[in-house]
Design a protein around this motif. Structure first.
Motif, PDB file in Angstrom:
ATOM      1  N   LEU A  58       0.829  -1.210   0.000  1.00  0.00           N
ATOM      2  CA  LEU A  58       0.000   0.000   0.000  1.00  0.00           C
ATOM      3  C   LEU A  58       0.863   1.260   0.000  1.00  0.00           C
ATOM      4  CD1 LEU A  58      -2.811  -1.006   2.528  1.00  0.00           C
ATOM      5  CD2 LEU A  58      -2.996  -0.807   0.029  1.00  0.00           C
ATOM      6  N   GLU A  59       1.911   1.257   0.799  1.00  0.00           N
ATOM      7  CA  GLU A  59       2.807   2.412   0.840  1.00  0.00           C
ATOM      8  C   GLU A  59       3.456   2.636  -0.528  1.00  0.00           C
ATOM      9  OE1 GLU A  59       5.878   3.704   4.080  1.00  0.00           O
ATOM     10  OE2 GLU A  59       6.872   2.347   2.671  1.00  0.00           O
ATOM     11  N   SER A  60       3.900   1.564  -1.144  1.00  0.00           N
ATOM     12  CA  SER A  60       4.522   1.662  -2.462  1.00  0.00           C
ATOM     13  C   SER A  60       3.552   2.232  -3.495  1.00  0.00           C
ATOM     14  CB  SER A  60       5.009   0.277  -2.899  1.00  0.00           C
ATOM     15  OG  SER A  60       5.558   0.336  -4.190  1.00  0.00           O
ATOM     16  N   GLU A  61       2.301   1.798  -3.441  1.00  0.00           N
ATOM     17  CA  GLU A  61       1.289   2.332  -4.363  1.00  0.00           C
ATOM     18  C   GLU A  61       1.053   3.811  -4.117  1.00  0.00           C
ATOM     19  OE1 GLU A  61      -2.247  -0.056  -4.094  1.00  0.00           O
ATOM     20  OE2 GLU A  61      -1.239  -1.833  -4.859  1.00  0.00           O
ATOM     21  N   ALA A  62       0.993   4.223  -2.854  1.00  0.00           N
ATOM     22  CA  ALA A  62       0.776   5.627  -2.521  1.00  0.00           C
ATOM     23  C   ALA A  62       1.931   6.487  -3.017  1.00  0.00           C
ATOM     24  CB  ALA A  62       0.585   5.794  -1.017  1.00  0.00           C
ATOM     25  N   VAL A  63       3.153   6.025  -2.792  1.00  0.00           N
ATOM     26  CA  VAL A  63       4.334   6.753  -3.259  1.00  0.00           C
ATOM     27  C   VAL A  63       4.284   6.890  -4.779  1.00  0.00           C
ATOM     28  CG1 VAL A  63       6.842   6.510  -3.556  1.00  0.00           C
ATOM     29  CG2 VAL A  63       5.812   6.249  -1.283  1.00  0.00           C
ATOM     30  N   HIS A  64       3.908   5.815  -5.465  1.00  0.00           N
ATOM     31  CA  HIS A  64       3.795   5.842  -6.925  1.00  0.00           C
ATOM     32  C   HIS A  64       2.762   6.884  -7.374  1.00  0.00           C
ATOM     33  CE1 HIS A  64       3.717   4.429 -11.048  1.00  0.00           C
ATOM     34  NE2 HIS A  64       2.395   4.384 -10.957  1.00  0.00           N
TER      35      HIS A  64
ATOM     36  N   ARG B 256       6.321  12.950   1.640  1.00  0.00           N
ATOM     37  CA  ARG B 256       7.737  13.155   1.947  1.00  0.00           C
ATOM     38  C   ARG B 256       8.564  11.944   1.531  1.00  0.00           C
ATOM     39  NH1 ARG B 256       8.900  14.963   7.696  1.00  0.00           N
ATOM     40  NH2 ARG B 256      10.836  15.611   6.741  1.00  0.00           N
ATOM     41  N   LYS B 257       8.028  10.739   1.757  1.00  0.00           N
ATOM     42  CA  LYS B 257       8.740   9.521   1.330  1.00  0.00           C
ATOM     43  C   LYS B 257       8.870   9.467  -0.189  1.00  0.00           C
ATOM     44  CE  LYS B 257       8.940   5.730   3.849  1.00  0.00           C
ATOM     45  NZ  LYS B 257       8.654   4.447   4.452  1.00  0.00           N
ATOM     46  N   ALA B 258       7.827   9.929  -0.879  1.00  0.00           N
ATOM     47  CA  ALA B 258       7.823   9.858  -2.336  1.00  0.00           C
ATOM     48  C   ALA B 258       8.911  10.713  -2.971  1.00  0.00           C
ATOM     49  CB  ALA B 258       6.452  10.278  -2.874  1.00  0.00           C
ATOM     50  N   PHE B 259       9.268  11.818  -2.334  1.00  0.00           N
ATOM     51  CA  PHE B 259      10.191  12.761  -2.970  1.00  0.00           C
ATOM     52  C   PHE B 259      11.520  12.917  -2.242  1.00  0.00           C
ATOM     53  CE2 PHE B 259       5.866  13.933  -4.138  1.00  0.00           C
ATOM     54  CZ  PHE B 259       5.966  13.748  -5.508  1.00  0.00           C
TER      55      PHE B 259
END
Length: 147
Positions: free
Chosen positions: A26-32, A62-65
């Motif tokens: 789920l976290e990976s999808e959100a970051v994407h 914040r994790k995404a970027f």
């Protein structure tokens, strides 16, 4: 954890990775999604009140970027019924992350006669007008919210 394997003259390290948990996926999808929106839209915004849902959304952004800053501004539709501690946290989080925050105030709409207080005292339904007008006037073209 890793084991060195010799192939000819090169040495490779094999690492066993733990399987992804449901939360990891789920976290990976959100970051994407955050990254896709940043690439596809001109002026996205994250709704941020300092509450639990918006804290999670900001954390994911914040994790995404990372290590770069989040490329979005934040928008809070303030009902006027917030705990002072939540607003203090909101402001500290914005400052800590180096972000800009726009605040649309339900109270201002009530004060200038554009909205009227409800008999039951709740202001949550009154947020719609300040929210949509802020989105239009600030020209946001994508909105993250409701974690």
């Amino acid at each position: 954890m890793g084991a060195a394997v010799r192939k000819g003259t090169a040495v490779t390290t094999a690492v066993r990775l733990a399987p992804l948990t449901h939360l990891d996926v789920l976290e990976s999808e959100a970051v994407h999604i955050f990254r896709e929106v940043a690439g596809e839209f001109e002026k996205p915004v994250i709704l941020f009140s300092g509450g639990k849902d918006s804290i999670v959304m900001l954390h994911l952004a914040r994790k995404a970027f990372a290590p770069a800053p989040v490329p979005f501004v934040l928008l809070h539709v303030d009902t006027g019924h917030n705990f002072p501690e939540v607003l203090d946290y909101r402001d500290r989080a914005v400052a800590r992350c180096g972000l800009r925050l726009h605040v649309a105030s339900v109270q201002e709409y009530i004060d200038n006669g554009r909205l009227h207080e409800r008999p039951d005292g709740t202001r949550n339904p009154l947020q719609t007008v300040p929210l949509t007008e802020a989105i239009q006037s600030l020209k946001f073209d994508a909105v993250f919210g409701g974690g």
